[in-house]
Motif scaffolding. Structure first.
Motif, PDB file in Angstrom:
ATOM      1  N   TRP B  27       0.654  -1.527   0.245  1.00  0.00           N
ATOM      2  CA  TRP B  27       0.128  -0.019   0.254  1.00  0.00           C
ATOM      3  C   TRP B  27       1.046   1.275  -0.245  1.00  0.00           C
ATOM      4  CZ3 TRP B  27      -0.483   3.813   3.585  1.00  0.00           C
ATOM      5  CH2 TRP B  27       0.644   3.975   4.748  1.00  0.00           C
ATOM      6  N   ARG B  28       2.317   1.306   0.323  1.00  0.00           N
ATOM      7  CA  ARG B  28       3.330   1.945   0.190  1.00  0.00           C
ATOM      8  C   ARG B  28       3.785   3.201  -0.715  1.00  0.00           C
ATOM      9  NH1 ARG B  28       3.995   3.217   6.120  1.00  0.00           N
ATOM     10  NH2 ARG B  28       3.347   1.540   7.254  1.00  0.00           N
ATOM     11  N   HIS B  29       2.900   1.898  -2.114  1.00  0.00           N
ATOM     12  CA  HIS B  29       4.084   2.458  -3.091  1.00  0.00           C
ATOM     13  C   HIS B  29       2.953   3.125  -3.681  1.00  0.00           C
ATOM     14  CE1 HIS B  29       4.940   1.757  -7.549  1.00  0.00           C
ATOM     15  NE2 HIS B  29       5.897   0.474  -7.221  1.00  0.00           N
ATOM     16  N   PRO B  30       3.788   4.131  -4.500  1.00  0.00           N
ATOM     17  CA  PRO B  30       3.835   6.176  -4.594  1.00  0.00           C
ATOM     18  C   PRO B  30       1.642   5.171  -5.806  1.00  0.00           C
ATOM     19  CG  PRO B  30       5.554   5.521  -5.457  1.00  0.00           C
ATOM     20  CD  PRO B  30       5.275   4.768  -4.824  1.00  0.00           C
ATOM     21  N   GLN B  31       2.205   4.123  -7.196  1.00  0.00           N
ATOM     22  CA  GLN B  31       0.936   3.487  -7.205  1.00  0.00           C
ATOM     23  C   GLN B  31      -0.134   2.656  -7.170  1.00  0.00           C
ATOM     24  OE1 GLN B  31       3.610   4.129 -10.216  1.00  0.00           O
ATOM     25  NE2 GLN B  31       3.092   5.985  -9.743  1.00  0.00           N
ATOM     26  N   SER B  32      -0.017   2.608  -5.760  1.00  0.00           N
ATOM     27  CA  SER B  32      -0.342   1.308  -4.964  1.00  0.00           C
ATOM     28  C   SER B  32      -2.183   2.007  -5.315  1.00  0.00           C
ATOM     29  CB  SER B  32      -0.264   1.167  -3.792  1.00  0.00           C
ATOM     30  OG  SER B  32      -1.339   1.958  -2.754  1.00  0.00           O
ATOM     31  N   SER B  33      -2.758   1.486  -5.007  1.00  0.00           N
ATOM     32  CA  SER B  33      -4.692   0.952  -4.527  1.00  0.00           C
ATOM     33  C   SER B  33      -4.583   1.333  -3.372  1.00  0.00           C
ATOM     34  CB  SER B  33      -4.947  -0.053  -5.689  1.00  0.00           C
ATOM     35  OG  SER B  33      -4.869  -1.517  -4.478  1.00  0.00           O
ATOM     36  N   VAL B  34      -4.392   1.605  -2.853  1.00  0.00           N
ATOM     37  CA  VAL B  34      -4.656   1.429  -0.959  1.00  0.00           C
ATOM     38  C   VAL B  34      -5.778   2.572  -1.061  1.00  0.00           C
ATOM     39  CG1 VAL B  34      -3.120   3.750  -0.228  1.00  0.00           C
ATOM     40  CG2 VAL B  34      -3.887   2.385   1.181  1.00  0.00           C
ATOM     41  N   GLU B  35      -6.326   3.880  -2.018  1.00  0.00           N
ATOM     42  CA  GLU B  35      -7.514   4.697  -1.464  1.00  0.00           C
ATOM     43  C   GLU B  35      -8.553   4.256  -1.920  1.00  0.00           C
ATOM     44  OE1 GLU B  35      -4.661   5.838  -3.112  1.00  0.00           O
ATOM     45  OE2 GLU B  35      -4.422   7.590  -1.676  1.00  0.00           O
ATOM     46  N   GLN B  36      -8.558   2.926  -2.985  1.00  0.00           N
ATOM     47  CA  GLN B  36      -9.588   2.212  -3.181  1.00  0.00           C
ATOM     48  C   GLN B  36     -10.229   1.327  -2.684  1.00  0.00           C
ATOM     49  OE1 GLN B  36      -8.803   1.714  -7.864  1.00  0.00           O
ATOM     50  NE2 GLN B  36      -7.660   2.487  -7.400  1.00  0.00           N
ATOM     51  N   LEU B  37      -9.194   0.630  -1.104  1.00  0.00           N
ATOM     52  CA  LEU B  37      -9.991  -0.227  -0.789  1.00  0.00           C
ATOM     53  C   LEU B  37     -11.601   0.064  -0.353  1.00  0.00           C
ATOM     54  CD1 LEU B  37      -6.990  -1.082   1.718  1.00  0.00           C
ATOM     55  CD2 LEU B  37      -7.261  -2.277  -0.748  1.00  0.00           C
ATOM     56  N   GLY B  38     -11.987   0.800   0.156  1.00  0.00           N
ATOM     57  CA  GLY B  38     -13.766   0.934   0.056  1.00  0.00           C
ATOM     58  C   GLY B  38     -14.721   1.385  -1.323  1.00  0.00           C
ATOM     59  N   ASP B  39     -13.619   0.992  -2.192  1.00  0.00           N
ATOM     60  CA  ASP B  39     -14.520   1.335  -3.807  1.00  0.00           C
ATOM     61  C   ASP B  39     -14.654   0.370  -4.312  1.00  0.00           C
ATOM     62  OD1 ASP B  39     -15.309   1.643  -6.014  1.00  0.00           O
ATOM     63  OD2 ASP B  39     -14.464   3.253  -6.116  1.00  0.00           O
ATOM     64  N   ILE B  40     -16.091  -0.571  -4.072  1.00  0.00           N
ATOM     65  CA  ILE B  40     -17.099  -2.033  -4.453  1.00  0.00           C
ATOM     66  C   ILE B  40     -16.243  -1.921  -5.922  1.00  0.00           C
ATOM     67  CG2 ILE B  40     -18.774  -1.007  -5.237  1.00  0.00           C
ATOM     68  CD1 ILE B  40     -17.828  -4.426  -4.102  1.00  0.00           C
ATOM     69  N   LEU B  77     -13.915  -3.958   2.830  1.00  0.00           N
ATOM     70  CA  LEU B  77     -15.162  -4.349   2.722  1.00  0.00           C
ATOM     71  C   LEU B  77     -15.444  -5.458   3.061  1.00  0.00           C
ATOM     72  CD1 LEU B  77     -15.725  -3.411  -0.894  1.00  0.00           C
ATOM     73  CD2 LEU B  77     -16.471  -2.220   0.705  1.00  0.00           C
ATOM     74  N   GLU B  78     -16.607  -6.169   3.711  1.00  0.00           N
ATOM     75  CA  GLU B  78     -16.859  -7.708   4.237  1.00  0.00           C
ATOM     76  C   GLU B  78     -16.653  -8.046   3.030  1.00  0.00           C
ATOM     77  OE1 GLU B  78     -18.730 -10.486   4.788  1.00  0.00           O
ATOM     78  OE2 GLU B  78     -19.424  -9.171   3.859  1.00  0.00           O
ATOM     79  N   PRO B  79     -16.341  -9.801   3.229  1.00  0.00           N
ATOM     80  CA  PRO B  79     -16.291 -10.390   1.578  1.00  0.00           C
ATOM     81  C   PRO B  79     -17.232 -11.036   1.091  1.00  0.00           C
ATOM     82  CG  PRO B  79     -14.490 -10.992   3.460  1.00  0.00           C
ATOM     83  CD  PRO B  79     -15.319 -10.129   3.739  1.00  0.00           C
ATOM     84  N   LEU B  80     -18.648 -11.231   2.202  1.00  0.00           N
ATOM     85  CA  LEU B  80     -19.638 -11.780   1.270  1.00  0.00           C
ATOM     86  C   LEU B  80     -20.542 -10.994   0.861  1.00  0.00           C
ATOM     87  CD1 LEU B  80     -21.435 -14.327   4.704  1.00  0.00           C
ATOM     88  CD2 LEU B  80     -19.848 -14.623   2.414  1.00  0.00           C
ATOM     89  N   THR B  81     -20.892  -9.364   1.455  1.00  0.00           N
ATOM     90  CA  THR B  81     -21.770  -8.342   0.863  1.00  0.00           C
ATOM     91  C   THR B  81     -20.524  -7.909  -1.168  1.00  0.00           C
ATOM     92  OG1 THR B  81     -20.238  -6.544   2.277  1.00  0.00           O
ATOM     93  CG2 THR B  81     -22.652  -7.998   2.295  1.00  0.00           C
ATOM     94  N   ALA B  82     -19.397  -7.840  -0.611  1.00  0.00           N
ATOM     95  CA  ALA B  82     -18.273  -7.937  -2.304  1.00  0.00           C
ATOM     96  C   ALA B  82     -18.593  -8.906  -2.309  1.00  0.00           C
ATOM     97  CB  ALA B  82     -16.409  -7.728  -1.647  1.00  0.00           C
TER      98      ALA B  82
END
Lengths: 438, 438
Positions: B27-40, B77-82
């Motif tokens: 997640w520390r990589h400049p191009q990581s997806s860390v801002e998207q972890l709550g985005d389905i 995100l919780e797995p079953l709903t995701a």
């Protein structure tokens, strides 16, 4: 009829989704959707339909037991999983799921609902209920249900723990600081809830929901139910047979909420069953068509139980014979008083009574033209009977199609209902503030 | 390298989805997806990517606690709903969710998974685990976890109850007979499970899942875990550092399954961390880039704990100093033996060791060209090491993109992996029979 303005009070409308519709015989109709109850596309289409009608939300009841499988299916897809998919097939409409405070742990409930609030970008509501039936208890490790008072103490503690978990992450806890912290450890806290029924350390493993809290719905009519609603509900699903009953409940709740020092609006939305058509005669024909699908023998057997006398040989298309008054009836009171009220007010034939009991018996039922139905809804809305309605279409999708194509435009024309969404979250639709972090 | 034919044995590949990737610093990589972890939409794109690679399934781990929020997010995100949403964004690929047998009731687990199997048209698997950590227990009403033996007794009873609930509806129970029954009451049964831990009357309130049972995954390596896998698992997620370890496990499980009289294949899929590039040097550079993102101080603090001595002033880019042998170490054994094995086999610098421990330390890790990686995978596959792999990309989505664009074509070219899906359910992909109703 008021002018349309951003400040004018607007009605709130939910689609209360239920199998093939709220009429118990709806699935028996030749064109019913009964083969599609396990098909997520059916649920997605209903949500899209409700969104075309600009409704506030789709509302799911729920149960922890299968019920009478020979006489239709009320639930089939589980609401939380269905809502995840439905929210991705829509953009604006909210989704309210019933989650029982009796069988889930608060951590699971908080997590599932928070996850859904992220997945839907803030369109989730939670209808807090206490489960009622021993048949549900016996599916979840208990011999029978706890008593009413204990269920409500448990429900209140459950709500407190869930709210605490949602607030266990501050809104600005996420930092995404690639050289430092992912989240600010000082803004993610244990809740250390240790109560009569639950122990929950926290924090939740989902950051604070988009709406702060998913909207809390409640539906209690008992004294404990009203007290719980007074303290926590942000919107209420009510049961009201007619305007006087609706007003009694409405005024009582608004007074309690205000006495408790809460300044929020707490919209109250009674259930509403509608049969709509261009003429009153056609609307009645729609109702008759569904009523005639009821298997008479089984319905009479059930009615015999409700009224505690054998009515198996009564004439179906004749008026219902006179029944003993409330004082002279020793069986369960709730359903019997509904039956007496229907007979007194509507003078139904026996078949019509069976039909009414098969489709939201205790709820307000309107049969008529779009204008007639809008008139009644407006009257309730303007006279402390309702802030909106939880629509219970007798059959689905046709019943909600009728309502959206015919009644919604009439309500919009009168300036009583939105012509488009003005916000993106369920809180926006319901005019509710986003709660700060406690 | 065998010819491609419908009967040739094919590798199974899952994408093991985990936050921004399995490397703790991803997640520390400049191009990581860390801002998207709550985005389905992030999860949906990963599933679509895995489906483009014709993978068998997306695999979710899970936990009932938040973990160290300052150092990244593994679940959000919780797995079953995701999964409900991800299944609607894809058409073929399966989804395996971890659901703990420790905190859900069997009724909830059976219902949620059955509902997902209907929503996805038969693409769901269930990774049965027993939760391990007191921090999870304290989120769900317990002071600490039950002991290992009790957890496994509970897990086994949990599985039995869930299987019973899935079988509580016969496949042909639904009649949709508009003049008669919705479902055949003789084909929907109570299960009346009354065991040591659970009471569940049933039937379930969801008809039998599309696959009969969602596919049962299991991952136990302890004696009790292996016994549970032997009796119930239909596929296994394994942990194997190298081929000898993989073979020991593989042969032991296959032998146990066969001795138990089960004739099913039970594919075994060890976790596999890969760094892929056109040249070995570029692959190593990818690994180095992630390793260098690890905050050295915190990593050294953690390593000091694992090896029970202070290593805060050791040289990061020098070889790891000699450590006491297993016999002379009194702390927790599992992690320490992994550390010794890495040092012995890979002769890493201290920084490289920290990196390996930060990305699936105990799992097989391959760094190289597509051909080199395919060679190793093929060797394991052909020599009783694996029937496939649970892919653990160090970073997401880039790590799985690399694998799908570079390694999958190589495996397909060798006739080791499907070029397209030949069935529609997860059972089809895994070559597993649909179970009859017990």
């Amino acid at each position: 009829m008021g002018a349309i303005g951003v400040n004018s009070r607007m009605m709130h409308l939910n689609l209360f989704l239920m199998g093939c519709g709220h009429h118990r015989a709806a699935w028996r109709h030749p064109q019913s959707s009964v083969e599609q109850l396990g098909d997520i596309r059916y649920y997605e289409r209903l949500a899209q339909l409700a969104e075309r009608g600009k409704l506030d939300a789709v509302f799911f009841a729920d149960s922890g037991a299968a019920g009478n499988v020979s006489d239709g299916s009320w639930w089939y897809l589980e609401p939380l999983t269905a809502i995840a998919a439905m929210s991705r097939a829509t953009q604006h409409i909210g989704f309210i799921s019933t989650v029982s405070s009796t069988f889930y742990t608060p951590f699971h409930a908080a997590r599932l609902l928070a996850s859904l609030d992220h997945i839907s970008s803030g369109r989730i509501g939670w209808n807090v209920v206490t489960s009622m039936f021993d048949v549900e208890a016996r599916n979840h490790g208990y011999e029978s249900m706890p008593d009413h008072a204990e269920r409500y103490r448990r429900a209140e503690e459950f709500v407190q723990a869930v709210l605490g978990l949602w607030d266990s992450w501050d809104d600005d806890a996420l930092l995404f600081d690639r050289q430092g912290h992912y989240a600010d450890p000082d803004k993610v806290r244990s809740i250390n809830h240790h109560g009569e029924f639950f122990q929950v350390d926290g924090p939740l493993n989902v950051p604070r929901p988009v709406q702060g809290h998913p909207v809390l719905f409640q539906a209690g009519s008992s004294e404990q139910g009203r007290e719980l609603a007074t303290r926590y509900a942000e919107a209420i699903y009510a049961v009201a047979y007619d305007l006087p009953a609706a007003q009694d409940y409405y005024r009582d709740i608004k007074q309690r909420v205000s006495a408790a020092g809460r300044t929020v609006s707490v919209p109250i939305m009674p259930g509403l069953v509608t049969y709509v058509a261009a003429t009153e005669e056609d609307a009645k024909a729609k109702q008759r068509e569904l009523d005639e699908l009821l298997p008479a023998e089984a319905s009479l057997r059930q009615l015999s139980m409700f009224i505690d006398q054998d009515c198996s040989d009564w004439e179906l298309d004749a008026p219902v014979p006179t029944l003993p008054s409330m004082e002279n009836f020793s069986g369960p009171q709730g359903r019997y008083s509904t039956i007496l009220r229907i007979i007194q007010t509507e003078k139904p034939t026996l078949r019509q009574l069976l039909g009414r009991l098969a489709a939201g018996g205790g709820h307000c039922t309107l049969v008529g033209t779009p204008q007639q139905i809008a008139d009644k809804m407006e009257y309730w809305f303007c006279n402390e009977g309702a802030d909106g309605f939880n629509l219970m279409p007798p059959s689905l999708p046709s019943g909600i199609e009728d309502f959206i194509e015919q009644v919604v435009p009439e309500l919009q024309h009168r300036g009583l209902f939105r012509s488009d969404y003005h916000g993106s979250t369920l809180r926006d639709h319901l005019g509710l503030e986003r709660p700060g972090c406690s």
